[in-house]
Scaffold this motif. Sequence first.
Motif, PDB file in Angstrom:
ATOM      1  N   HIS A 164     -13.717   3.541  -4.188  1.00  0.00           N
ATOM      2  CA  HIS A 164     -13.209   2.578  -3.194  1.00  0.00           C
ATOM      3  C   HIS A 164     -14.309   2.081  -2.248  1.00  0.00           C
ATOM      4  CE1 HIS A 164     -10.493   0.890  -0.020  1.00  0.00           C
ATOM      5  NE2 HIS A 164      -9.755   0.614  -1.086  1.00  0.00           N
ATOM      6  N   HIS A 218      -8.833   0.775  -9.289  1.00  0.00           N
ATOM      7  CA  HIS A 218      -9.280   0.399  -7.943  1.00  0.00           C
ATOM      8  C   HIS A 218     -10.663   1.004  -7.698  1.00  0.00           C
ATOM      9  CE1 HIS A 218      -8.376  -1.664  -4.321  1.00  0.00           C
ATOM     10  NE2 HIS A 218      -7.954  -0.655  -3.584  1.00  0.00           N
ATOM     11  N   ASP A 252      -4.439   1.580  -3.920  1.00  0.00           N
ATOM     12  CA  ASP A 252      -4.971   2.887  -3.504  1.00  0.00           C
ATOM     13  C   ASP A 252      -4.324   4.078  -4.207  1.00  0.00           C
ATOM     14  OD1 ASP A 252      -6.563   1.425  -1.793  1.00  0.00           O
ATOM     15  OD2 ASP A 252      -5.311   1.808  -0.039  1.00  0.00           O
ATOM     16  N   HIS A 265       0.847  -1.188   0.000  1.00  0.00           N
ATOM     17  CA  HIS A 265       0.000   0.000   0.000  1.00  0.00           C
ATOM     18  C   HIS A 265       0.889   1.247   0.000  1.00  0.00           C
ATOM     19  CE1 HIS A 265      -3.134  -2.900   1.016  1.00  0.00           C
ATOM     20  NE2 HIS A 265      -4.020  -1.969   0.683  1.00  0.00           N
ATOM     21  N   PRO A 274     -11.789  -3.296  -4.063  1.00  0.00           N
ATOM     22  CA  PRO A 274     -11.661  -2.422  -2.891  1.00  0.00           C
ATOM     23  C   PRO A 274     -12.017  -3.174  -1.608  1.00  0.00           C
ATOM     24  CG  PRO A 274     -12.851  -1.314  -4.646  1.00  0.00           C
ATOM     25  CD  PRO A 274     -12.716  -2.741  -5.062  1.00  0.00           C
ATOM     26  N   TYR A 279      -2.527  11.399  -1.982  1.00  0.00           N
ATOM     27  CA  TYR A 279      -2.640  10.489  -3.126  1.00  0.00           C
ATOM     28  C   TYR A 279      -1.959  11.076  -4.357  1.00  0.00           C
ATOM     29  CZ  TYR A 279      -5.886   7.848  -0.280  1.00  0.00           C
ATOM     30  OH  TYR A 279      -6.428   7.106   0.740  1.00  0.00           O
TER      31      TYR A 279
END
Length: 265
Positions: free
Chosen positions: A159, A155, A99, A41, A195, A135
């Motif tokens: 999410h 993704h 993510d 992640h 997700p 992000y």
Amino acid sequence: MKKIMCIFAFLFFLSFGSQCDAGISAADCENAKKIVILNYHKVDDVLHSLSVPPSDFDDQMAYLKDQGFQTISLEQMRKALAGEQVDLPEKPLVITFDDGYRDNYTNAYPILAKYGFTGVIFVITSFLDRKIPQYLTWDMAKEMQDSGVIDIESHTVNHNSMTELSDEKLRTELVDSKKRIEEILGKSPEYIAYPTGTYNLHIAGIVRECGYKGAFTIKYGNVDAMTNLYAIERLPVFRTAMTYEDFVDRLQYVPTFERFGWIKS
């Protein structure tokens, strides 16, 4: 009647999954080359289980390089799982990130390039659209995609757990994220990571209907001819008290666990 429907759903799921149910012998499946798919992640120094420190990530990549692992594309992986002709290295590897955190660009991306590895980042498109600071930006995603080091995949848009969505909303999440990535990056994503890892047979069918060639879970295990393309296993990598040592142990012991049927039957 309910039991019959459950059996039918199970058989339908197998019809677009494991090659071991399509004429390949059990012996061939047992001896088939396994693909290691790592699931990260964050790559930063935050004290969190999902945050692998950059120094540890560098050590992990160095270990993989020293052990002879070579990264492959998702298309190479798909062909291998579908029983199509494809040349794989002796130790095939896929490195994935869920993510789309910004540290994937600032920390993971240059380390991957340093060792000659490629990676896959599954992005949440609305997070990039909203320019959330932790992000990626679309410019970062495009730079990495254009470099050939990183493959940007889906993704979904928001999410949300797929098991909590209506079929209509689920299709919107799947199709709109695909369209947005294609609009910005000029490539159509063909793979998705579920997700929160939640999915079922019905959801897997819709994912396929929406044009995705495969879907990644958070189910623990290596990938081989028994793997379903819409339920692809991965090895999660966490920050622990001994991050590097635990990483090495996980890579070494998973084949043993699978051989005894402790992970995948």
